[in-house]
Each structure stands twice: as structure tokens, then as C-alpha cells.
Enzyme design. Structure first.
Site, PDB file in Angstrom:
ATOM      1  CE  LYS A 114      -3.971   2.027   2.342  1.00 29.46           C
ATOM      2  NZ  LYS A 114      -3.399   3.371   2.540  1.00 29.46           N
ATOM      3  NE  ARG A 135     -10.821   7.248  -2.940  1.00 28.15           N
ATOM      4  CZ  ARG A 135     -11.646   7.808  -2.062  1.00 28.15           C
ATOM      5  NH1 ARG A 135     -11.453   9.052  -1.688  1.00 28.15           N
ATOM      6  NH2 ARG A 135     -12.655   7.140  -1.549  1.00 28.15           N
ATOM      7  CD  GLU A 169      -1.612   5.820  -3.575  1.00 24.61           C
ATOM      8  OE1 GLU A 169      -1.641   6.506  -2.541  1.00 24.61           O
ATOM      9  OE2 GLU A 169      -2.634   5.298  -4.074  1.00 24.61           O
ATOM     10  CB  CYS A 403     -21.724  25.710  26.381  1.00 23.56           C
ATOM     11  SG  CYS A 403     -21.144  25.921  24.686  1.00 23.56           S
ATOM     12  CB  CYS A 421     -23.805  22.815  24.316  1.00 28.11           C
ATOM     13  SG  CYS A 421     -24.653  24.401  24.145  1.00 28.11           S
ATOM     14  CB  CYS A 426     -24.409  26.661  20.914  1.00 25.88           C
ATOM     15  SG  CYS A 426     -22.648  26.583  21.286  1.00 25.88           S
TER      16      CYS A 426
END
EC number: 6.5.1.2
Length: 670
Positions: A114, A135, A169, A403, A421, A426
């Protein structure tokens, strides 16, 4: 030299340079000195300069790089470039093998290294290289033809006049990477963290001359249209590609069983440092294309392949502090702030700490020496503490009770480990929802990343996703580092996103539990946002893979007045609310035997290909899946039907042979 002589000599030089280049860059067996190759190249360049009309698309001079590009065009992959599922140990590999054998019986595998680089697609027509692409998201990539043309191991002309699409690749060898960073250091430029980043950065340069100077290489590892060319296995496809002149990694092996696969993996785990390029694992594929077809794929990855990832490197560094962040769903996540340290080729300064329970269980304190690794060599995480290094100055950490963005009280919902939260307004959640909406997997708005979204949000220009479609060029130009051209491009990308298919919008809305795959299934089933909005919990749960928890979340989302208002605004701005994939039940006859059914195909049909059968079933209102389960309604069994047929018999699922199948689809055409 007159034109006729020049034409003959140019043809001779191209042939010689193609042959010598192949010997040097692919076979690694040069037959002439570098000086002779350079002399011939200079001679060809001189002829082409004198007679520009003699320059051909496959000329070796084209590897030097042409004029800079304005931008990269988008390319749609006819055959998607899917990512692979990962395996991290021998147990994962044996589980993969067990799943394969359950479906298709005994199978041979092909093991390949790989390569740690950039996945690309290269297309040839009549033997000539015509297009190369990244890709991207697997469906859509960027056209990097001119940059790929500069890679000398990639043939510009094949040894046979065939039309094909290969996958490979692109990478930067270790020696080229070290040389590049030495040059950048001497110029006072920022260094690349690793060869993968260097390769990706090189291929995304608008100036091909930059890519040409980076000495990239490329291994081809697949053939997208192999079966059209009469090829029946992956190993055969690799041999064929090599015979055509592609550089195919010689370090590959066909294995008769999983024990041989594991032996190959262990061998390269030891030999990995000796390679002249970086690898991060081993790719294992079922060799037979017939078995690959039978195994099929999930929404994300093929079931016939897996990527074994080498164990992550672990390092020790100091935990300087802990930062708490709020995500788009309100989940509060602690993040470790670290003394910078290199892990798996990159410098890491932040790592995930998962949640409050994880910190408590590991007894992680600010000032600790902590062990860092990259999960799957991608996400840095703290995995433990070196307790022996404590000197008493370390500080225990306590999660906040409110928060950090809006100061609302944080709560832990029943059955969850995360703090949340619950304030829907928010600022952190609003900002993260915008980032998610614009992301590649959702609406794919190029140029609208985290930094730009944050600027827009802080300037008060956007608060919800509908605000994106109200933006003007004048507003954008006022942002930091946003010129007129960038603003024009961003507005064009926002406008283009209006044409996305329903599943992208649905995923982008960020409904709890609805990931990309679920969004795809829902869009295919309901086909329009209006139908989905009206769907009951029972109707939602009738969609394969949509469970009660997700159905509850979807109905709760559409019950909110804010959601109704948001969708009305998006409609008013022209955002598409319909599925653009193949139609199913809407076109199906009312009495279709396939309407609403989940169907599995197994074995070989004499009358049509599997894709043709799938299209017929979908035309008549059915849905085709790759594996048999209790939710399967019908199995159509052709010749040599394997374990899927046996499983269907065990589960008592209705089974048709090919003649019954043909009878039904012909009835559906009348």
C-alpha cells in the site's frame, strides 16, 4: 534539415526516447548513459521548436511541463474510486477471509504494497494518454493531466492501441523527498511533513513545471474496465498492465489462502524500512472478478478488498493543556494540546482525548508525559500516561459544567458518555453545521473551508446554511485574503451546489444519526424532500438499514419549525430537493412483483449481465443489495449460485431461477 527530414528524425527520436525512458524509469535497467538520453532529448526539442506542428501528445518533451493552468477542472469517475475498509491485526484479516468464504466459498487473494501517496486515475484512448485525475471524493476528482504527464514512469503511449482506464498511486521516493526538503530549507521555505504531502502538493500545482521538477513516480495497481477487455482476474489485469508498459509494483503476490496472506503481511512489516518509498500497509484483494462481482460493495467500500494498516507508531510528549470544543450536534470534546512531536511522518500538536470518562479512567493530568499514536496512521490520539515521569506538578483536569461558547449548562443524556450543549443557537454549533454543510461529502462547496466559514460567521454574514445563498461578491471581498477572483470562484461553487442530488443535501443538513450512507438510502427510497418530510416513523423504518433510533431523529428534525423554515428558504433559492439517481418505484407498474422488494442476485445469468438485471429490477421498483439477510425479500439464482443461495434457503427467503425472473420482467414490459 528540411521539414520531411525533420518529421522522419522526430519520429525516430520519439521511439528511441520512449524505449530508453521505459528501460530507465520502469525497468530500472538503462541501456544508454544519461548523457546520450539528454542529447537525444535536446535534439528532439530543437526540431519541435523549429517545426511546432511536429509536436505530438506522446512526445517525451511533453514531460517537461507546459504553461501554468488557470484552475483544475472537475472530472467524474465513470467507475467510482472507492476507499477500502481497514484491518489492523491478524484477527481482522481472518474475519475478512471468513466473510468472503461465507459468500463465495474458497478464494485466492492478491497482496500488494500500500503505497503512501496520492490515488489517481489515468485514461487512454487508442493507446494514448488523454486524461489523469485525482481520486477526490471517489465520484468526482480534479483533472491533473498535465501534471501527471511529467511523471516519467507513466507511459504517454501504450504498447498496444487499447482504450482503458487504469488506477494507480503517485508518490515521491524517499531520496526525492529528502532532496526537495534540503532545497526548500536552503531557500528558507516551509518543509513538507512527509513524502505523501509532498506528492499531493506537487500534483496540485497549477504550474506543471513545478510538478516536473519534483521527481515523482507512479505505480499502477488496477484496471477499471478489465472485464470489458476479457480479463477475468486482478492478477491477470496487473500482468496485462505491465505488458502494456505501465510500472506495476513487482512486490506483489497471489496467495491461495489467508495464511499465505498473513505471511506476506508479516514479511513486509519487517522489510518495510528497506524500501526506497513509503508504504503504510498491505492491500488484499479477492483475485477472481466473478467472485468480486458476487461480493459487491457497501456504500463506502468493496467487500472484496481490505487494507491492512501497519501498527501505529507511538511516541511520548508533554501534555501542555486541554482544550474543550463544541461540535455541530452539541457534543463537547476534550482535545489535548501537546508539546510538538513527530508521529508517523507529521508534526502533531493536538490529539483527541475522546470524552470525560476516558480522561478519568486513564488519570490524564495536565503536565503529564503522555503516549501518542495515530489511529489508523491518520488521527492522533492520547493512549496512555507515563506515570513514572510524574514529579508532583501535574494538574488533574475537570470538564467544564457550562458550554465554553454560549455558557449554557452542559448535560449528559441517558445512555451517553459525552457531555452536550443543548442550546440550538450555540455559536460553535452553528459554525460547525456550516462547515459540515459545505464539506466534500455533503454539498461539496469548493473554497468554503473552516477558515472562510469562521470569517463569514464572525463577520455576521452567515448564521445558517440558507445564508450562504444570500452572499454577494462585495461581502466576500471584504474578508481577509479574499480577492475578486476568489470571491467569484466561491460564489460559482455555491451556485453549483444548488444542483446537487438530494442525498448530499440530506447529509449536509446534519440530522442526527443520518450519515452519508443513510442519506443515500433515504434519497433513493423517497426521491423528494417533500415525501421524506411527510414520512411517518413506520415508513422510515421500512427503508432497509433505517432503525428506530434514526427514524425518531428524522421525524423530530422535520417536526421543528426551524427546519421547515430553513427548507422553505433553500427551495426559494433554487436548491434542488430531488434525487437524481436511477428512478425506482415511481416508474414501476402497480402490479410489479419487485415493487418495494429487496432483491439479491447470485450466480451467472445466461440472458443478461448482472448490471442489466439490476437495472431491470430497479425499473420495476425493486432494490438490489449485495448480501442476503433477514431483510432480503427475494433471491434470484443463476448458474453456479454459491453461499448466498444456501443462506437464502436457511432463512426461508423466496428464490427464483432465471426463467421465472425473465417471465416477471417481460410481464413488466407489457
Amino acid at each position: 534539415m528540411d521539414r520531411q527530414q525533420a518529421e522522419r528524425r522526430a519520429a525516430e527520436l520519439r521511439e528511441l526516447l520512449h524505449r530508453y525512458g521505459y528501460e530507465y524509469y520502469v525497468l530500472d535497467r538503462p541501456s544508454v548513459p544519461d548523457a546520450e538520453y539528454d542529447r537525444l532529448m535536446q535534439e528532439l526539442m530543437a526540431i519541435e521548436e523549429q517545426y511546432p506542428e511536429l509536436k505530438t501528445s506522446d512526445s517525451p518533451t511533453q514531460r517537461i511541463g507546459g504553461p501554468p493552468l488557470e484552475a483544475f477542472r472537475k472530472v467524474t469517475h465513470v467507475v467510482p474510486m472507492m476507499s477500502l475498509a481497514n484491518a489492523f491485526d491478524e484477527g481482522d484479516l481472518r474475519d475478512f477471509d471468513r466473510r468472503v468464504r461465507q459468500e463465495v466459498g474458497e478464494a485466492a487473494y492478491v497482496c500488494e504494497l500500500k503505497i503512501d501517496g496520492l490515488a489517481v486515475s489515468v485514461r487512454y484512448e487508442d493507446g494514448y494518454f488523454v486524461q489523469g485525475a485525482t481520486r477526490g471524493d471517489g465520484t468526482t476528482g480534479e483533472d491533473i493531466t498535465e501534471n501527471l504527464r511529467t511523471i516519467r514512469s507513466l507511459p504517454l503511449r501504450l504498447k498496444e492501441p487499447v482504450s482503458l482506464e487504469a488506477r494507480g498511486e503517485a508518490f515521491m521516493p524517499k531520496a526525492s523527498f529528502l532532496r526537495l526538503n534540503e532545497e526548500r530549507k536552503a531557500r528558507g521555505e516551509e518543509l513538507f511533513a512527509n513524502p505523501r504531502n509532498a506528492a499531493a502538493g506537487s500534483l496540485r500545482q497549477l504550474d506543471p513545471k513545478v510538478a516536473a521538477s519534483r521527481q515523482l513516480d507512479l505505480f499502477v495497481y488496477g484496471l477499471a474496465n478489465a472485464e470489458e477487455l476479457g480479463i477475468e482476474s486482478h492478477s491477470e489485469a496487473l500482468d496485462y498492465l505491465q505488458a502494456l508498459g505501465f510500472k506495476v509494483n513487482p512486490e506483489r503476490r497471489r496467495c491461495a489462502n489467508i495464511d499465505e496472506v498473513i505471511a506476506f503481511v508479516n514479511e513486509w512489516h519487517e522489510k518495510r524500512p528497506q524500501l526506497p518509498y513509503e508504504i503504510d500497509g498491505i492491500v488484499i484483494k479477492v483475485d477472481s472478478f466473478a467472485q468480486q462481482r458476487e461480493l459487491g460493495a457497501t456504500a463506502k467500500s468493496p467487500r472484496w478488498a481490505i487494507a491492512y494498516k501497519f501498527p501505529a507508531e507511538e511516541v511520548v510528549t508533554t501534555l501542555i493543556g486541554i482544550e474543550v470544543n463544541v461540535g455541530r450536534t452539541g457534543v463537547v470534546t476534550p482535545t489535548a494540546i501537546l508539546e510538538p512531536v513527530r508521529v508517523a511522518g507529521t508534526t502533531v500538536q493536538r490529539a483527541t482525548l475522546h470524552n470525560e470518562d476516558f480522561i478519568r479512567e486513564k488519570d490524564i493530568r495536565i503536565g503529564d508525559a503522555v503516549i501518542i499514536k495515530k489511529a489508523g496512521d491518520i488521527i492522533p490520539e492520547v493512549v496512555g500516561v507515563v506515570v513514572d515521569r510524574r514529579d508532583g506538578d501535574e494538574t488533574p483536569f475537570a470538564m467544564p459544567t457550562h458550554c465554553p461558547e454560549c455558557e449554557s449548562e452542559l448535560v449528559r443524556l441517558e445512555g451517553e458518555v459525552a457531555l452536550r450543549c443543548l442550546n440550538p443557537n450555540c455559536p460553535a454549533q452553528l459554525r460547525e453545521r456550516l462547515i459540515h454543510f459545505a464539506s466534500r461529502a455533503a454539498m461539496n462547496i469548493e473554497g468554503l473551508g473552516e477558515k472562510v466559514v469562521t470569517q463569514l460567521f464572525n463577520a455576521g454574514l452567515v448564521r445558517d446554511v440558507a445564508d450562504l445563498y444570500r452572499l454577494t461578491k462585495e461581502q466576500l471581498i471584504g474578508l481577509e485574503r479574499m480577492g475578486e477572483k476568489s470571491a467569484t470562484n466561491l460564489l460559482a461553487a455555491i451556485e453549483a451546489s444548488k444542483q446537487n442530488s438530494l442525498e448530499r443535501l440530506l447529509f449536509g443538513l446534519g440530522i442526527r444519526y443520518v450519515g452519508a450512507k443513510a442519506a443515500q438510502l433515504l434519497a433513493e427510497h423517497f426521491e423528494t424532500m417533500e415525501r421524506l418530510e411527510r414520512a411517518t416513523k413506520e415508513e422510515l423504518m421500512a427503508v432497509p438499514e433505517i432503525g428506530e433510533k434514526m427514524a425518531d431523529a428524522i421525524t423530530a428534525f422535520f417536526a421543528q419549525p426551524e427546519a421547515t423554515e430553513l427548507l422553505q428558504e433553500l427551495r426559494a433559492y433554487g436548491v434542488n430537493m430531488a434525487y437524481k439517481g436511477p428512478k425506482r418505484s415511481a416508474e414501476a407498474p402497480a402490479d410489479s412483483a419487485f415493487a418495494g422488494k429487496t432483491v439479491v442476485l447470485t450466480g451467472k445469468l445466461a440472458s443478461m449481465s448482472r448490471n442489466e438485471a439490476k437495472e431491470e429490477i430497479e425499473r420495476l421498483g425493486g432494490r438490489v443489495t449485495g448480501s442476503v439477510s433477514r431483510s432480503t425479500d427475494l433471491v434470484i439464482a443463476g448458474e453456479d449460485a454459491g453461499s448466498k443461495l444456501e443462506k437464502a434457503q436457511q432463512l426461508g427467503i423466496e428464490i427464483w431461477d432465471e426463467s421465472r425472473f425473465l417471465q416477471e420482467i417481460n410481464r413488466g414490459k407489457r
